[in-house]
Scaffold this motif. Structure first.
Motif, short mmCIF file in Angstrom:
data_model
loop_
_atom_site.label_atom_id
_atom_site.label_comp_id
_atom_site.label_asym_id
_atom_site.label_seq_id
_atom_site.Cartn_x
_atom_site.Cartn_y
_atom_site.Cartn_z
N LEU A 129 4.69 4.08 -10.65
CA LEU A 129 5.00 4.82 -9.42
C LEU A 129 3.85 5.10 -9.18
CD1 LEU A 129 8.41 6.30 -8.86
CD2 LEU A 129 7.95 4.25 -7.90
N HIS A 130 2.88 4.80 -8.23
CA HIS A 130 1.88 5.78 -7.69
C HIS A 130 1.84 7.24 -7.04
CE1 HIS A 130 -2.86 4.72 -5.74
NE2 HIS A 130 -2.67 5.76 -6.42
N GLU A 131 1.48 7.64 -7.66
CA GLU A 131 2.20 9.03 -7.29
C GLU A 131 1.05 9.65 -6.68
OE1 GLU A 131 4.65 10.67 -10.28
OE2 GLU A 131 6.26 9.77 -9.59
N ARG A 132 -0.12 9.64 -7.42
CA ARG A 132 -1.82 10.54 -6.99
C ARG A 132 -2.58 9.57 -6.54
NH1 ARG A 132 -3.85 12.81 -10.94
NH2 ARG A 132 -3.34 11.41 -12.36
N PHE A 171 0.64 -1.17 0.06
CA PHE A 171 0.20 -0.47 -0.11
C PHE A 171 0.74 1.07 -0.08
CE2 PHE A 171 0.59 -2.41 3.67
CZ PHE A 171 0.48 -1.87 4.91
N GLY A 172 0.90 2.12 -1.22
CA GLY A 172 1.89 3.15 -1.77
C GLY A 172 3.47 2.37 -0.73
N GLN A 173 3.99 3.22 -0.55
CA GLN A 173 5.41 2.78 -0.68
C GLN A 173 5.30 1.82 1.16
OE1 GLN A 173 7.71 6.27 -0.12
NE2 GLN A 173 8.75 5.59 1.59
N ARG A 174 5.06 1.42 1.59
CA ARG A 174 4.46 0.46 3.05
C ARG A 174 4.43 -1.14 2.32
NH1 ARG A 174 7.17 2.45 7.09
NH2 ARG A 174 5.83 0.55 8.39
N GLY A 175 4.69 -2.07 2.85
CA GLY A 175 4.38 -2.80 2.54
C GLY A 175 4.46 -4.00 4.24
N ILE A 176 3.48 -5.50 3.56
CA ILE A 176 3.52 -6.34 4.86
C ILE A 176 4.03 -7.37 4.44
CG2 ILE A 176 0.86 -7.36 4.38
CD1 ILE A 176 0.59 -7.10 6.84
N ILE A 177 4.64 -8.04 5.27
CA ILE A 177 5.38 -9.51 5.04
C ILE A 177 4.72 -10.40 5.79
CG2 ILE A 177 7.88 -11.09 5.03
CD1 ILE A 177 9.17 -8.20 4.74
N TRP A 178 4.36 -11.46 4.84
CA TRP A 178 3.37 -12.71 6.22
C TRP A 178 3.98 -14.34 5.65
CZ3 TRP A 178 -1.76 -11.75 7.53
CH2 TRP A 178 -2.49 -10.56 6.71
N ARG A 179 4.41 -14.16 7.40
CA ARG A 179 5.19 -15.41 7.18
C ARG A 179 4.37 -16.94 7.41
NH1 ARG A 179 9.18 -16.28 10.72
NH2 ARG A 179 8.08 -17.71 12.35
N PRO A 233 6.90 3.57 -4.02
CA PRO A 233 5.46 3.34 -4.35
C PRO A 233 5.18 2.32 -5.66
CG PRO A 233 4.72 5.24 -4.54
CD PRO A 233 6.44 5.46 -4.43
N SER A 234 5.73 1.66 -5.43
CA SER A 234 6.29 0.75 -7.47
C SER A 234 4.49 -0.36 -7.37
CB SER A 234 7.36 -0.36 -7.10
OG SER A 234 8.23 1.07 -7.60
N TYR A 235 4.33 -0.45 -8.12
CA TYR A 235 3.62 -1.36 -8.49
C TYR A 235 4.40 -2.61 -8.58
CZ TYR A 235 0.00 -4.25 -10.53
OH TYR A 235 -0.93 -5.36 -11.44
N VAL A 236 3.91 -3.58 -7.59
CA VAL A 236 4.68 -4.99 -7.40
C VAL A 236 3.76 -6.46 -6.61
CG1 VAL A 236 5.64 -6.09 -5.47
CG2 VAL A 236 6.33 -4.02 -5.05
N HIS A 237 3.42 -6.43 -8.24
CA HIS A 237 2.68 -7.79 -8.73
C HIS A 237 2.74 -9.35 -7.66
CE1 HIS A 237 -0.97 -9.74 -10.73
NE2 HIS A 237 -0.28 -10.28 -11.20
N ASP A 238 4.16 -8.94 -8.49
CA ASP A 238 5.04 -10.59 -8.02
C ASP A 238 6.37 -10.30 -8.08
OD1 ASP A 238 5.54 -13.39 -8.38
OD2 ASP A 238 5.40 -13.62 -10.25
N TRP A 239 6.84 -11.05 -7.09
CA TRP A 239 8.17 -11.21 -5.79
C TRP A 239 8.42 -12.11 -6.40
CZ3 TRP A 239 8.79 -12.66 -1.13
CH2 TRP A 239 7.71 -13.24 -0.54
N ALA A 240 10.07 -12.77 -5.38
CA ALA A 240 10.70 -13.75 -5.46
C ALA A 240 11.08 -14.39 -3.83
CB ALA A 240 11.51 -13.72 -6.59
N VAL A 241 11.60 -15.24 -3.64
CA VAL A 241 12.05 -15.52 -2.58
C VAL A 241 13.87 -16.48 -3.01
CG1 VAL A 241 9.89 -15.60 -0.72
CG2 VAL A 241 10.92 -17.49 -1.72
N THR A 242 14.34 -16.51 -2.12
CA THR A 242 15.24 -17.43 -1.70
C THR A 242 14.90 -18.62 -0.64
OG1 THR A 242 17.15 -16.21 -1.20
CG2 THR A 242 16.91 -16.22 -3.47
N GLU A 243 15.97 -19.20 -0.69
CA GLU A 243 16.54 -20.24 0.59
C GLU A 243 16.37 -18.84 1.68
OE1 GLU A 243 18.63 -23.88 1.06
OE2 GLU A 243 19.34 -23.12 -0.78
N ARG A 244 17.63 -17.89 1.34
CA ARG A 244 17.92 -16.99 2.79
C ARG A 244 17.15 -15.45 2.90
NH1 ARG A 244 23.93 -15.79 1.44
NH2 ARG A 244 23.39 -14.72 3.47
#
Ligand SMILES: [Fe+2]
Length: 478
Positions: free
Chosen positions: A253-256, A206-214, A232-243
């Protein structure tokens, strides 16, 4: 001009060549079939007709898929492909036969709009009516982007709010799945990552804040923390490694704050594509890498090498034209000319340098063997739904690219890796996915052998009807 700015402008010019493949796509595209309303009552469970080949022995299970399936009431329509009501499909394979069913997620949004027979709620690219009854993000949750099996539950995922729980068998909606009462309605993206041990990681923004769920394999929240992602980027997908958690921050960017939301985003092509890398064990321990500007929806997966080098593949476009313009006009049956994205590999070096390596192959909806989520691998499958209507399989280690093209009448959808047997390698997999056959006005289900894509499907089935195009799915073995 600073050296770094010159570097990025030069890289941007190079990126201009990226995704420059001509598209055979025109305003007469059969894609319009894929954005028609599905029947309000869905499709009851029904056998599909086998039209080619034979089902592999031992292939049993269900492909669940989700995507927008309702776009308009009379003259009132959603303003963007991403705002259609979630339509969940189940393709069940057993005893050599395939069956199909489809059902709308029974969301608050859908109930209100069905009652009024009009588009009411705001969405990503839909303005909504004045004084739409929005109490929280889940008021307008379309439950339309992906689906995941968690324990014995099936969750339809959106990206701006909670999962929606469904029956795995009947697809009947149970309701919003609140993960923790103090975090109700918080965003939970449609691209959770499941470690080989079953633990589920996800993010929401949400904007430039995020939540990390585990989450535990059964969906209990083990941890949830909010973080600052810096822009405030549009982040639709992401990735993980082992660490690490890998969060790409593209320069869209969501500027308005405005309605519809999509109009508040701005493409900043003079800014880098940043990648935020966060230590899974200490979210304060993070690094930023910079790549040339590009737009992406989807990553394949990431992995980390012994020296700390991180790699993740993604489907990259020159800019945000598709999401900002074309995915809006296609609801008006006005299909544009956006070129395909190119499959590229991002390489993040331990010394802070980062680079993009191009594959020369185009497509979207990258898929990998999910048993290797976060681990090193060779293969990524993608579908080219814009030019050749092909399924492709890239081997990053050898550089080989195997593909099969259906032809212009077939619209390709995501194909998933399904292991032939436990313990096998990536290529010992089936690739299972759906197409929409515009010539036959019918949905089809196909199974490919990952070791021999160019041979074409080993088996294909066809429905008696056309279901809307979907976005993402998951496979659940019998
Ligand atoms: Fe997606």
């Amino acid at each position: 001009m600073s050296a770094s700015r010159r570097k990025f402008l030069a890289a941007f010019a190079a990126a201009g060549a990226m995704a420059a493949a001509p598209s055979a796509f025109a305003t007469t595209s059969p894609w319009s079939l894929g954005v028609e309303n599905a029947p309000a009552g869905g499709f009851p469970d029904a056998p599909m007709r086998r039209i080619h080949g034979r089902a592999p022995a031992g292939l049993e299970g269900s492909l669940y898929r989700n995507g927008p399936g309702w776009f308009r009431y009379g003259g009132s329509s959603t303003g963007h492909w991403f705002d259609g009501d979630g339509f969940i499909q189940r393709f069940a394979i057993a005893d050599g036969q395939a069956r199909h069913r489809g059902r709308f997620a029974d969301t608050n949004k859908r109930r209100i709009e069905m009652e009024r027979q009009s588009i009411v709620m705001p969405g990503f690219g839909t303005r909504g009516v004045n004084q739409a009854p929005v109490a929280n993000s889940d008021s307008m949750n379309a439950a339309n982007t992906s689906v995941i099996v968690v324990g014995n539950e099936l969750w339809a995922l959106w990206e701006g709010g909670s999962p929606t729980q469904l029956s795995r068998d009947t697809l009947e909606t149970a309701g919003i799945r609140t993960l923790r009462s103090d975090l109700a309605h918080m965003p939970f993206t449609a691209h959770p990552k499941v470690e080989p041990n079953g633990r589920i990681w996800n993010v929401g923004f949400f904007g430039q804040r995020g939540i990390i769920w585990r989450l535990s394999p059964n969906g209990e929240v083990e941890d949830a923390q909010t973080i600052d992602i810096g822009q405030p980027s549009y982040v639709h997908d992401w990735a993980v490694t082992e660490r690490h958690l890998i969060i790409p921050l593209q320069p869209w960017l969501h500027e308005r704050m405005t309605a519809p939301m999509v109009e508040g985003f701005v493409w900043r092509g003079d800014q880098p594509f940043r990648v935020l890398v966060i230590d899974k064990n200490d979210y304060a321990n993070k690094r930023i890498y910079e790549l040339p500007p590009m737009f992406y929806f989807h990553t394949g997966d990431a992995w980390e090498e012994a020296d700390g080098t991180i790699r993740f593949d993604l489907c990259a476009s020159r800019n945000a034209h598709f999401i900002a313009e074309e995915a809006r006009s296609m609801i008006r049956q006005d299909i544009g000319q956006s070129p395909s994205a190119e499959l590229v590999m991002a390489v993040l070096h331990p010394d802070g340098r980062a680079e993009v390596r191009r594959s020369g192959h185009h497509g979207e909806f990258p898929q990998t063997d999910r048993r290797r989520q976060g681990l090193s691998r060779d293969l990524v499958a993608l579908v080219d739904d814009r030019a050749d209507n092909a399924l492709g399989l890239m081997n990053w280690r050898t550089g080989a690219f195997d593909s099969f093209a259906f032809g212009a009448h077939q619209m390709m959808q995501e194909h998933l890796f399904v292991p032939k047997h436990s313990g096998g390698g990536e290529s010992e997999s089936w690739l299972v996915g759906a197409t929409l056959n515009a010539r036959e006005r019918a949905s089809e289900l196909h199974v490919f052998d990952a070791a021999r894509i160019s041979d074409g499907p080993v088996v294909s089935w066809r429905s008696r009807y056309a279901a809307p195009l979907g976005f993402h799915g998951t496979w659940s073995g019998a």
